[in-house]
Design an enzyme around this catalytic site. Sequence first.
Site, mmCIF file in Angstrom:
data_model
loop_
_atom_site.group_PDB
_atom_site.id
_atom_site.type_symbol
_atom_site.label_atom_id
_atom_site.label_comp_id
_atom_site.label_asym_id
_atom_site.label_seq_id
_atom_site.Cartn_x
_atom_site.Cartn_y
_atom_site.Cartn_z
ATOM 1 C CE1 TYR A 1 -22.404 -39.656 -15.952
ATOM 2 C CE2 TYR A 1 -21.892 -40.023 -13.642
ATOM 3 C CZ TYR A 1 -22.210 -40.513 -14.894
ATOM 4 O OH TYR A 1 -22.344 -41.866 -15.070
ATOM 5 C CB THR B 1 -19.924 -39.805 -18.720
ATOM 6 O OG1 THR B 1 -18.653 -40.356 -18.367
ATOM 7 C CG2 THR B 1 -20.902 -40.926 -19.019
ATOM 8 C CE LYS C 1 -17.071 -44.529 -19.466
ATOM 9 N NZ LYS C 1 -18.408 -44.629 -18.860
ATOM 10 C CG HIS D 1 -23.049 -45.837 -18.430
ATOM 11 N ND1 HIS D 1 -22.855 -44.475 -18.525
ATOM 12 C CD2 HIS D 1 -23.021 -46.109 -17.102
ATOM 13 C CE1 HIS D 1 -22.742 -43.962 -17.306
ATOM 14 N NE2 HIS D 1 -22.829 -44.946 -16.425
HETATM 15 C C1 FMN Z 1 -21.416 -50.040 -10.908
HETATM 16 C C2 FMN Z 1 -21.047 -49.161 -12.066
HETATM 17 C C3 FMN Z 1 -20.986 -47.795 -11.886
HETATM 18 C C4 FMN Z 1 -20.610 -46.969 -12.939
HETATM 19 N N1 FMN Z 1 -20.471 -45.626 -12.720
HETATM 20 C C5 FMN Z 1 -20.079 -44.826 -13.745
HETATM 21 C C6 FMN Z 1 -19.872 -43.444 -13.522
HETATM 22 O O1 FMN Z 1 -20.017 -42.945 -12.416
HETATM 23 N N2 FMN Z 1 -19.480 -42.701 -14.575
HETATM 24 C C7 FMN Z 1 -19.292 -43.229 -15.831
HETATM 25 O O2 FMN Z 1 -18.936 -42.513 -16.768
HETATM 26 N N3 FMN Z 1 -19.474 -44.547 -16.049
HETATM 27 C C8 FMN Z 1 -19.844 -45.352 -15.043
HETATM 28 N N4 FMN Z 1 -19.993 -46.689 -15.262
HETATM 29 C C9 FMN Z 1 -19.687 -47.247 -16.600
HETATM 30 C C10 FMN Z 1 -18.230 -47.650 -16.680
HETATM 31 O O3 FMN Z 1 -17.384 -46.517 -16.725
HETATM 32 C C11 FMN Z 1 -17.938 -48.471 -17.946
HETATM 33 O O4 FMN Z 1 -18.432 -47.792 -19.080
HETATM 34 C C12 FMN Z 1 -18.538 -49.880 -17.898
HETATM 35 O O5 FMN Z 1 -18.480 -50.401 -16.596
HETATM 36 C C13 FMN Z 1 -17.781 -50.804 -18.849
HETATM 37 O O6 FMN Z 1 -18.324 -52.074 -18.865
HETATM 38 P P1 FMN Z 1 -17.752 -53.307 -17.991
HETATM 39 O O7 FMN Z 1 -18.243 -53.087 -16.588
HETATM 40 O O8 FMN Z 1 -18.367 -54.472 -18.656
HETATM 41 O O9 FMN Z 1 -16.241 -53.271 -18.085
HETATM 42 C C14 FMN Z 1 -20.333 -47.534 -14.210
HETATM 43 C C15 FMN Z 1 -20.395 -48.914 -14.378
HETATM 44 C C16 FMN Z 1 -20.724 -49.732 -13.323
HETATM 45 C C17 FMN Z 1 -20.735 -51.222 -13.533
#
Ligand code: FMN
Length: 354
Positions: A133, A159, A229, A253
């Site tokens: 980030y 991201t 992303k 996300h």
């Molecule tokens: C609790 C949580 C925290 C996340 N934190 C980040 C993050 O710090 N950086 C990021 O690029 N995506 C983050 N994401 C998004 C994930 O990288 C990913 O895009 C997403 O979880 C995919 O969907 P799924 O949980 O259904 O597999 C987060 C997702 C969740 C559920």
Amino acid sequence: MPADPCGLDDDERLAQALLEPGPHGYFAGGAGDERTLRANAEAWGAHELLPRVLVDVSEVTTATTVLGTPVGMPVLVAPVAIQKMAHPDGEAGMARAAAAAGTIMTLSTIATATPGEVALGAPADAPRWFQVYVLSDRGVTHALVEEAVEHGYTALVLTVDAPRAGRRERDLRTRFGVPPGIDMPAVTAATGATAGVTPAEFFSLMDTSLTWEHLEAFIADSPLPVLLKGVHHPDDARKAVQRGAAGIVVSNHGGRQLDNVPATANLLGPVVEAVDGAVEVLVDGGIRRGTDVCAALALGARAVLVGRPALWGLTVGGEAGARRVLELLQAEIELAMTLLGCASVADVTADRLA
Ligand SMILES: Cc1cc2nc3c(=O)[nH]c(=O)nc-3n(C[C@H](O)[C@H](O)[C@H](O)COP(=O)(O)O)c2cc1C
């Protein structure tokens, strides 16, 4: 409640029983009415699979490469914040689980361990990516990237769908703040403290002025390949390729940012078409079955990422739980490929969709 989890959704139920409402809501929740959160999981099922018969499936392999790195299956671990809130094994445990399952772990900027701690806590030769980030405090971002490079991470995942946190009402209802004792080094470096910090507060550290010019400069300066992303629009995918991105991650996300955007299963095809083979396209959001992975491959993804499923495994059983989830998914993919008449990942093409 299932005693022995036999599908990824079983782990979700087990994890819910183990977590306090605040952390559970933060991990499980989406934005707004959670339409996109639900749609992500449902939309994979709408892409029906079409097996071909009398194909030699006596030897089926799920192995492939992503950006040239060999992986045992076309599934990577997505960057997910605050993993020590799920289990004390945290991000290092997740990295060991990914290594044992033969795949790549992506470490979040909002992690509860530094890039160095994670690298030193997992096998040295295991491939790892670092999710960036861009914070307003560029010094913090630079230091994290330098540390990741120094510790052998092989790609950066930038991201770009989160200039602010989405409206996550579960967090508002539970008044979620990061529990005391859970340190997020990047947030501490930028603010001085993390206990009680809310998602809105840690997202307020983001540089919201980023544009395509910044992306171009970031890629030009980066010692590692950069994947973008959070891409939704095919034109944005094209622009990213023109500016030197090494890969695209189609992602909303996990339904946590803007609600009512399309499910990623429906965003993927147009992005693959726009990119036209120039770079690899990955996708995440709602992948819960081996059949979902096959649908993504058939739509043109090089690989998928899973966020919550690996996190639920970590919650339930630490490193071993995350590993079990990844191995379960690998076994499901292998079975689905066998029944589809695909001996290799390259065989899972558009003609396997109804
Ligand atoms: C609790 C949580 C925290 C996340 N934190 C980040 C993050 O710090 N950086 C990021 O690029 N995506 C983050 N994401 C998004 C994930 O990288 C990913 O895009 C997403 O979880 C995919 O969907 P799924 O949980 O259904 O597999 C987060 C997702 C969740 C559920």
